[in-house]
Design a protein around this motif. Structure first.
Motif, mmCIF file in Angstrom:
data_model
loop_
_atom_site.group_PDB
_atom_site.id
_atom_site.type_symbol
_atom_site.label_atom_id
_atom_site.label_comp_id
_atom_site.label_asym_id
_atom_site.label_seq_id
_atom_site.Cartn_x
_atom_site.Cartn_y
_atom_site.Cartn_z
ATOM 1 N N TYR A 136 27.463 -94.624 -65.624
ATOM 2 C CA TYR A 136 27.628 -94.158 -64.238
ATOM 3 C C TYR A 136 28.071 -95.304 -63.330
ATOM 4 O O TYR A 136 28.982 -95.149 -62.510
ATOM 5 N N ILE A 137 27.433 -96.465 -63.494
ATOM 6 C CA ILE A 137 27.811 -97.640 -62.696
ATOM 7 C C ILE A 137 29.259 -98.027 -62.986
ATOM 8 O O ILE A 137 30.032 -98.322 -62.073
ATOM 9 N N LYS A 138 29.623 -97.999 -64.277
ATOM 10 C CA LYS A 138 30.991 -98.338 -64.667
ATOM 11 C C LYS A 138 31.992 -97.374 -64.023
ATOM 12 O O LYS A 138 33.031 -97.810 -63.493
ATOM 13 N N SER A 139 31.690 -96.078 -64.047
ATOM 14 C CA SER A 139 32.606 -95.086 -63.484
ATOM 15 C C SER A 139 32.700 -95.209 -61.965
ATOM 16 O O SER A 139 33.759 -94.988 -61.384
ATOM 17 N N ALA A 150 32.411 -95.396 -71.650
ATOM 18 C CA ALA A 150 31.288 -96.321 -71.438
ATOM 19 C C ALA A 150 30.013 -95.783 -72.086
ATOM 20 O O ALA A 150 29.250 -96.535 -72.699
ATOM 21 N N LEU A 151 29.791 -94.475 -71.955
ATOM 22 C CA LEU A 151 28.618 -93.849 -72.584
ATOM 23 C C LEU A 151 28.697 -93.980 -74.099
ATOM 24 O O LEU A 151 27.706 -94.313 -74.759
ATOM 25 N N PHE A 152 29.875 -93.732 -74.650
ATOM 26 C CA PHE A 152 30.092 -93.861 -76.092
ATOM 27 C C PHE A 152 29.781 -95.285 -76.552
ATOM 28 O O PHE A 152 29.074 -95.494 -77.541
ATOM 29 N N PHE A 153 30.300 -96.253 -75.834
ATOM 30 C CA PHE A 153 30.067 -97.646 -76.214
ATOM 31 C C PHE A 153 28.588 -97.996 -76.153
ATOM 32 O O PHE A 153 28.047 -98.601 -77.084
ATOM 33 N N MET A 154 27.935 -97.633 -75.058
ATOM 34 C CA MET A 154 26.530 -98.002 -74.873
ATOM 35 C C MET A 154 25.603 -97.328 -75.881
ATOM 36 O O MET A 154 24.549 -97.874 -76.217
ATOM 37 N N ILE A 155 25.992 -96.148 -76.377
ATOM 38 C CA ILE A 155 25.120 -95.436 -77.321
ATOM 39 C C ILE A 155 25.560 -95.659 -78.763
ATOM 40 O O ILE A 155 24.812 -96.209 -79.578
ATOM 41 N N VAL A 156 26.773 -95.233 -79.084
ATOM 42 C CA VAL A 156 27.229 -95.264 -80.478
ATOM 43 C C VAL A 156 27.390 -96.690 -80.987
ATOM 44 O O VAL A 156 26.855 -97.046 -82.047
ATOM 45 N N ILE A 183 21.448 -105.428 -73.139
ATOM 46 C CA ILE A 183 21.767 -106.299 -72.005
ATOM 47 C C ILE A 183 23.179 -106.873 -72.147
ATOM 48 O O ILE A 183 23.977 -106.836 -71.204
ATOM 49 N N CYS A 184 23.507 -107.390 -73.336
ATOM 50 C CA CYS A 184 24.832 -107.977 -73.557
ATOM 51 C C CYS A 184 25.932 -106.920 -73.465
ATOM 52 O O CYS A 184 26.988 -107.176 -72.877
ATOM 53 N N ASN A 185 25.694 -105.753 -74.044
ATOM 54 C CA ASN A 185 26.702 -104.693 -73.995
ATOM 55 C C ASN A 185 26.944 -104.221 -72.565
ATOM 56 O O ASN A 185 28.085 -104.023 -72.147
ATOM 57 N N ALA A 186 25.863 -104.034 -71.828
ATOM 58 C CA ALA A 186 26.001 -103.599 -70.433
ATOM 59 C C ALA A 186 26.711 -104.665 -69.607
ATOM 60 O O ALA A 186 27.584 -104.354 -68.791
ATOM 61 N N TYR A 187 26.352 -105.920 -69.841
ATOM 62 C CA TYR A 187 26.981 -107.019 -69.094
ATOM 63 C C TYR A 187 28.486 -107.075 -69.347
ATOM 64 O O TYR A 187 29.282 -107.187 -68.404
ATOM 65 N N GLN A 188 28.878 -106.998 -70.619
ATOM 66 C CA GLN A 188 30.304 -107.054 -70.952
ATOM 67 C C GLN A 188 31.062 -105.877 -70.345
ATOM 68 O O GLN A 188 32.152 -106.046 -69.782
ATOM 69 N N LEU A 189 30.453 -104.703 -70.449
ATOM 70 C CA LEU A 189 31.098 -103.488 -69.939
ATOM 71 C C LEU A 189 31.308 -103.553 -68.431
ATOM 72 O O LEU A 189 32.346 -103.143 -67.916
ATOM 73 N N LEU A 190 30.312 -104.086 -67.718
ATOM 74 C CA LEU A 190 30.383 -104.123 -66.258
ATOM 75 C C LEU A 190 31.073 -105.372 -65.717
ATOM 76 O O LEU A 190 31.335 -105.465 -64.523
ATOM 77 N N THR A 191 31.364 -106.326 -66.606
ATOM 78 C CA THR A 191 32.023 -107.560 -66.176
ATOM 79 C C THR A 191 33.525 -107.527 -66.437
ATOM 80 O O THR A 191 34.298 -108.120 -65.670
ATOM 81 N N LEU A 192 33.948 -106.837 -67.489
ATOM 82 C CA LEU A 192 35.349 -106.883 -67.904
ATOM 83 C C LEU A 192 36.311 -106.495 -66.785
ATOM 84 O O LEU A 192 37.284 -107.204 -66.520
ATOM 85 N N HIS A 193 36.038 -105.378 -66.101
ATOM 86 C CA HIS A 193 36.985 -104.944 -65.068
ATOM 87 C C HIS A 193 36.998 -105.914 -63.881
ATOM 88 O O HIS A 193 38.015 -106.051 -63.213
ATOM 89 N N ARG A 194 35.883 -106.596 -63.626
ATOM 90 C CA ARG A 194 35.862 -107.584 -62.550
ATOM 91 C C ARG A 194 36.731 -108.799 -62.904
ATOM 92 O O ARG A 194 37.428 -109.340 -62.060
#
Length: 198
Positions: A136-139, A150-156, A183-194
């Motif tokens: 949700y934060i990513k979207s 993002a949901l797929f990445f964080m879960i699967v 923590i690492c997966n969420a960080y990478q996901l939310l940092t990449l677009h920045r």
């Protein structure tokens, strides 16, 4: 995305994985390590922290491998299905399938009936909730179409990365690996677009 930004992402994720593993490791075995803090045995504390840091670095590298593998798979999936909506539908199906398998396989084969199905459903629900919050934060920070990938990445992808600890099925190792991975997966996901925007 240039090499400087990639190096920044690599080392910041590595550091995050190491620090989070140290914290989780001391919390999980507080009964064992509390005496070290009480007597302030600096040598022993540093030894344990250094070992946990090394383990955390390994978890971080696993997380980063999974992240860049998913970026490749995501592009490949869009190319194969030639439709973002169809690829997203397939990802939703895979999320449901992996969560079901996570509960079923742990209840039936891995834990050999020693743990309740309700407990495994609760773990799967927590995984889904954390994944949904990060997605949700990513979207919100990018666009609505980013939610399902993002949901797929964080879960699967996180569950696939978590397999070594799931196979061992030791409670401490399960949490010691799961928390840094998330923590690492969420960080990478939310940092990449920045990083890309910069």
């Amino acid at each position: 995305m240039n090499s400087r930004k990639w190096v920044h992402l690599f080392f910041s994720t590595l550091f995050l994985g190491g620090i989070s593993t140290i914290l989780v490791g001391f919390i999980l075995r507080w009964n064992q390590y509390a005496r070290l803090f009480q007597s302030f045995d600096g040598k022993e504390l540093l030894s344990v922290a250094f070992w946990l840091l090394g383990v955390g670095f390994i978890f971080s590298v696993i997380s980063q491998m999974g992240f860049f593998a998913y970026l490749t798979v995501h592009r490949f999936g869009i190319g194969v299905f030639r439709s973002v909506s169809l690829w997203n539908t397939m990802q939703v199906f895979l999320v449901a399938f992996v969560l079901f398998d996570f509960v079923y396989l742990r209840s039936t084969f891995i834990e050999e009936g020693n743990a309740s199905t309700t407990h495994n459903i609760l773990i799967a629900a927590v995984i889904f909730l954390v994944g949904a919050i990060v997605a949700y934060i990513k979207s919100k920070e990018t666009n609505k179409q980013a939610f399902i990938p993002a949901l797929f990445f964080m879960i699967v992808v996180t569950i696939i990365e978590w397999i070594p600890a799931l196979r061992v099925n030791d409670r401490d190792w399960l949490y010691l690996m799961a928390v840094p991975l998330f923590i690492c997966n969420a960080y990478q996901l939310l940092t990449l677009h920045r990083l890309i925007r910069k």
